[in-house]
Every structure is written in C-alpha cells, then in structure tokens.
Design a protein around this motif. Structure first.
Motif, mmCIF file in Angstrom:
data_model
loop_
_atom_site.group_PDB
_atom_site.id
_atom_site.type_symbol
_atom_site.label_atom_id
_atom_site.label_comp_id
_atom_site.label_asym_id
_atom_site.label_seq_id
_atom_site.Cartn_x
_atom_site.Cartn_y
_atom_site.Cartn_z
ATOM 1 N N ILE A 101 4.208 -1.051 3.973
ATOM 2 C CA ILE A 101 2.940 -1.412 4.607
ATOM 3 C C ILE A 101 2.105 -2.180 3.577
ATOM 4 C CG2 ILE A 101 0.816 -0.497 5.656
ATOM 5 C CD1 ILE A 101 3.288 0.184 7.282
ATOM 6 N N THR A 102 1.570 -3.332 3.981
ATOM 7 C CA THR A 102 0.766 -4.092 3.028
ATOM 8 C C THR A 102 -0.703 -4.106 3.444
ATOM 9 O OG1 THR A 102 0.831 -6.296 4.024
ATOM 10 C CG2 THR A 102 2.749 -5.642 2.721
ATOM 11 N N GLU B 151 2.219 -3.544 11.106
ATOM 12 C CA GLU B 151 3.191 -4.591 10.832
ATOM 13 C C GLU B 151 3.919 -4.367 9.508
ATOM 14 O OE1 GLU B 151 1.007 -8.378 11.276
ATOM 15 O OE2 GLU B 151 -0.352 -7.186 12.469
ATOM 16 N N PRO B 152 4.794 -3.371 9.439
ATOM 17 C CA PRO B 152 5.522 -3.137 8.193
ATOM 18 C C PRO B 152 6.515 -4.272 7.926
ATOM 19 C CG PRO B 152 6.352 -1.694 9.915
ATOM 20 C CD PRO B 152 5.172 -2.436 10.494
ATOM 21 N N GLU C 228 0.828 -1.207 0.000
ATOM 22 C CA GLU C 228 0.000 0.000 0.000
ATOM 23 C C GLU C 228 0.860 1.253 0.000
ATOM 24 O OE1 GLU C 228 -3.101 0.110 -0.371
ATOM 25 O OE2 GLU C 228 -4.161 -1.497 0.674
ATOM 26 N N ARG C 229 1.992 1.191 0.704
ATOM 27 C CA ARG C 229 2.738 2.424 0.951
ATOM 28 C C ARG C 229 4.139 2.065 1.399
ATOM 29 N NH1 ARG C 229 3.287 5.610 5.514
ATOM 30 N NH2 ARG C 229 2.136 4.180 6.845
ATOM 31 N N THR D 43 10.157 -5.226 6.455
ATOM 32 C CA THR D 43 11.382 -4.458 6.270
ATOM 33 C C THR D 43 12.456 -5.306 5.587
ATOM 34 O OG1 THR D 43 12.198 -5.095 8.444
ATOM 35 C CG2 THR D 43 10.965 -3.057 8.333
ATOM 36 N N GLY E 25 -1.356 -4.638 7.375
ATOM 37 C CA GLY E 25 -1.796 -3.378 7.970
ATOM 38 C C GLY E 25 -0.684 -2.504 8.516
ATOM 39 N N GLU E 26 -1.104 -1.341 9.035
ATOM 40 C CA GLU E 26 -0.174 -0.290 9.471
ATOM 41 C C GLU E 26 0.790 -0.746 10.560
ATOM 42 O OE1 GLU E 26 0.431 2.930 8.532
ATOM 43 O OE2 GLU E 26 -0.910 2.628 6.815
#
Lengths: 174, 381
Positions: free
Chosen positions: A79-80, A87-88, A66-67, A90, A84-85
């Motif tokens: 972010i997927t 749990e990025p 998503e971002r 890395t 969700g927000e």
C-alpha cells in the motif's frame, strides 16, 4: 497494478537492483520516497531515476510504501501513500532497499528498533546502552543493525521466512 | 523557484517557518509568497507529510488580501482568473479574438499596459463550445453512463479533447452525461486571490457531483489540475468538505486503465497505428501518484513507443506564467524539461495537464497530446 518485481527504496542499492532486473527484461517498479528539492531534501541518485525510467522501469518518485500485506508467508501487495488502501501494487517478488535510519528504513524509540513497511525482524541488542559508543569517532554499533534474513536471503518476519521478499543495501544487518 | 529566484524564501521558510510568525502577527506575511508555483513538489518531498503547499496557499488567501494587485495589473489578474466569463465572451467571436491576440501591436500593448508577457502564445478559442457540440450527440442508446467534468480548456479552447473522450467512452459501451451545472474548478481564482468566488464555484460543482455520484456514475476528467483541485484543494485550501464523493472524482485515464486491465471493457485498436511519444508527468499528477495509470494506459496501445521523461516542472504554473514579471522564471525552471524533450526527439509529447501543454508547445515546438487523444486516435471508431 501488477509487476514482476517491486523495489521499495530508490537509493543506490534499489537503483542498482532495478538496473540489473530491467536489463534482464523484468517489469520493475521502484517506490522512491525522495524527491530532490532545495531546502527540503537532497536525493543522491536523482540522475539514476531518469535513466531507469528511460529503460522502462516505473519509478514512483515521491511516493512511499506505507505497509506491506503478508498472507501465508508471502507478500501479496504494497500500500502506498499516494495510491491509498484501495489500490495496492502487486508483484511476484519484492525487494526491500529502504536503507537505515536517515532514510527511514529503520525507525526507533528509546526501547525498540523496527522496520516500518513489513515489520521485518530487526537484528539489534535489546540493551540500549550497547547501541552506541561514547567515542564519537568509533564505529557505532547501531549502524550495523538491520533486518534479519535466512540462508537463502529471504527476510524474516516474526521468525518466519517470507519467500518472495529479499533485502539489499544498508537495510541488511552486518 | 528557489533555484532561479533568490527572492523566494523556499517552501520551508515560506510554509511552516513563516506560519509561526504569521500566527503571532499577520504583518510578518511576506509578499514573496506570490512566487510559490503551487506545484506541490514540497509536499511530495516532505518526509513527514506536512501540507506545506496548502499552508502557503492558505496564507496567501488569508493575509495576502491587503496585497491585492491594484490598477491594470489587477484587471489582468481578474481576467486571467475568470476563465468562464472570458471564455463565454470570446467563443462567439473566436476567429477574431484568436487573430487579434496574435498581432504584434496587441501583444506589445498587453505586455506594456497589462503585464501579460508578449512571448506567450494564447491558447486559441474555439468558435463552437464543447457543450454546444455535446448537446447534439445522442447518448440515449446506452444503458451504462459516466459523467464528464470537461473543464474550461475543453469547453472554450479545445473541444476536440472532449470529443475524443466521448468517442472512447461510446466505443467502450458507456454513454456520457455532463454535470447538471459545471463551473471552472477554481484553480485560477485561488492562485489570483479570489478565494471567495472559488469557494462558491466549488460548492456548486460539488453539489452537481453529488447528484451524479448518487446516480451511480463516476465523475471523470481529462485535466490533472482540475482533478487535483476538486479532490484535494477543495477540502484543504477552501474548506469544502468532499470526503463523500472524493473517491468518485478521477481522471479518465485511471478509470480506463482499471476497466481495460480487468477486462471489464474492451477496445478495438487499429492495426496500422504508429506513434513515438514521450510522457511528461505534470506536478499535480505526481502529487496524486496517478502518472502510473496514464503511462500504463499508453503502454497498452499497440504501436505506441513510449519513453517516460524525468519528472521536472515545466515552470508555467497556470496563469502565473502569463504574467510579465514571472515569464523569465518560468522559462528557467522549465529549461531542464525542454532540453530533455528536444534530445529525445519525439513525434509527440503526452501529458495530462493543459497548461504544461501550452508551455511545452511554446518552448520546444513539439506538439503535445493528452493521453486520451492518443487513445482515441488508436482505436477503431
């Protein structure tokens, strides 16, 4: 969750990159939006994902980046949709392989064309009349638009090089 | 389903396309919607985040009531959906029930009269419920706790999975609490058309979950479908608001992965542990995106050789696959997965879903373990 490389886009370009990196021993994650399903979507490299997973690559099928988070000229996470927000994902390095318009690597309205994940700089003519040719069979200029990269292949965001983000496949400009 | 059954109109037509007509006149409701497996793969595939599966489920609940199955088939659907009642009745006489359900004449009668397919193997009932075992366990020595939603399968059929969960949590320094009151999450009720009862049970579960969360405990589970139902179908299909506690309901594998990778908890692994495992991603697991955690947790276990299978549906779709009229479809849908498992030649298949487990064990003969069971076997008690 931490990987060596995260590849955003599980199409032909993303899969080829993942195969190379996995062979070299990297811990790779591929985020692939598509999932083959009759009447909704048909995904070409379907068969390649199976091979990648057997080679130890984490393939998040049906998830979407998503971002991207960018701090001090570096990508620090993605972010997927599913995770969700909070749990990025890395990695040390990120590869953009989301393709062009049909795979939603590039989005557009009547005035702008943009790259939705990182907001990377897109190489296109601001004059919309020059985006396409009236001759249906001619090479269409919009198919040459793509993200800008520097001499080392790093993707540009707001004119600055992002040192751990590269682009492969159709998302690149010509 | 579309690939194996031309009567099913496919997610696009059954979902948003059909909804336009149903809104004008409920008579447009197509009974072929009963073939939807509710696997949610359409939602995963949709590039525009349309809740196609929820739309089909809701339509079945809203318009499908006049299609309520009558007669003995109705009795069958009710019995398959009433997991708590049937489980409570079966467990005191479990050895008898298990034997009887395996008898050929019984299977033939059930096949002919009730429409429960004779090829199916019923999951065995346990003579001692998980809850009865748990109440004898002393958890008072711990100062940190998690709450466990065990679900019907662990309670009535397979207490070992719950016992393994308790073993891991205790080894990690956490005590286990159960919810004040727990009922079946309701997934079988929903898919068999008993929405009102599912809503009632959902409200009861949420009420208990809120109390656990208020006490500062996460609510952990060992079934991907129960988890998905409580997190996403409660609000989207049953209209039960859960936003205040949704983030606290999660699979134990996710919680364990996060705690182990951050170093917050430590587990002592056995040195002599060896296992060749393939992991199957259940459809609801894929919808949540949490296969990532189960896979990485399995990879953390020394001695586990893990191969991840391609994500194909096993076909069973819960109680759907037990019905005679659906058996053929479920086996065709699952065939790709079964072939993949057989060519990988593993010792065990691992998956987070119990109905996938029944389907894979029956169709391939390879034993299936929940990741929690593998972890429990790999740690020193």
């Amino acid at each position: 969750m931490k990987f060596d490389v995260i590849i955003i886009g599980g199409g032909w370009a993303g899969c080829t990159e993942a195969e190379k990196l996995a062979e070299a021993g990297s811990k790779v994650c591929v985020i692939s939006e598509g999932l083959s399903l009759a009447s909704v979507r048909y995904e070409t490299p379907y068969s390649r994902h199976a091979g990648l997973q057997k080679a130890g690559v984490t393939v998040l099928r049906g998830d979407r980046a998503e971002r991207g988070i960018i701090e001090d000229g570096k990508v620090t996470g993605v972010i997927t949709r599913n995770l969700g927000e909070g749990e990025p994902l890395t990695a040390d390095r990120y590869v953009l392989a989301t393709g062009k318009f049909f795979s939603r690597g590039l989005l557009s309205d009547k005035e702008h064309i943009w790259e939705p994940v990182f907001g990377a700089d897109v190489d296109y003519d601001p004059d919309r009349t020059k985006w396409f040719s009236q001759d249906f069979e001619a090479d269409q200029p919009f198919m040459k638009f793509g993200v800008k990269t520097d001499a080392k292949g790093h993707v540009l965001v707001d004119g600055k090089s992002i040192v751990n983000l590269t682009a492969v496949g159709d998302i690149c400009n010509e | 389903m579309m690939e194996v059954n031309p009567d099913y109109p496919g997610p696009k037509k059954a979902g948003p396309d059909g909804e336009r007509y149903r809104l004008k006149d409920p008579a447009f409701f197509d009974y072929a919607l009963k073939y939807c497996l509710n696997c949610k793969r359409c939602e995963v595939a949709c590039p525009s985040d349309v809740h196609i599966g929820d739309m089909i489920q809701s339509a079945r609940i809203k318009y499908g009531s006049q299609a309520k199955v009558k007669g003995l088939r109705g009795v069958r659907d009710w019995a398959l959906a009433s997991t708590d009642l049937v489980g409570s009745l079966a467990s005191p006489v479990a050895p008898v029930v298990n034997e009887v359900l395996q008898l050929k004449p019984v299977k033939s009668v059930m096949h002919g009269m009730l429409g429960v397919d004779k090829h199916r193997t019923f999951p065995e009932y346990a003579s001692k419920k998980f809850v009865s075992w748990f109440l004898k366990q002393d958890q008072s020595a711990f100062d940190k706790f998690v709450t466990y939603f065990h679900g019907c399968y662990v309670n009535y059929n397979y207490p070992k999975q719950g016992q393994d969960f308790v073993k891991i949590m205790n080894a990690a320094g956490y005590g286990v609490h159960l919810l004040e009151k727990e009922k079946c999450c309701g997934v079988a009720l929903m898919s068999n058309g008993f929405a009102a009862k599912a809503r009632k049970q959902g409200a009861l579960n949420l009420n208990s979950i809120r109390k656990a969360v208020a006490a500062g405990e996460p609510v952990l589970t060992t079934s991907s479908t129960c988890t998905f139902t409580m997190r996403d179908e409660y609000p989207d299909v049953l209209g039960l608001e859960n936003a205040d506690v949704r983030d606290n309901i999660m699979l134990a594998t996710k919680w364990l992965y996060e705690k182990l990778s951050s170093g917050e908890i430590k587990l002592k692994f056995r040195k002599d542990f060896k296992m060749k495992v393939v992991y199957h991603t259940a459809c609801h697991m894929q919808k949540m995106g949490w296969q990532l955690y189960s896979i990485e947790l399995l990879r953390m276990i020394p001695g586990v050789t893990l191969t991840v299978l391609d994500q194909n549906c096993c076909g069973i779709a819960g109680t759907f696959g037990f019905k005679k009229e659906n058996y053929g479809y479920t086996q065709k849908i699952g065939s790709k997965l079964f072939e993949d498992i057989c060519t990988s030649n593993p010792e065990y298949v691992s998956t987070d879903c119990e109905t996938c487990k029944w389907q894979i064990e029956m169709s391939t003969g390879v034993p299936v373990l929940n990741p929690i069971e593998i972890l429990a076997a790999a740690i020193e008690a």
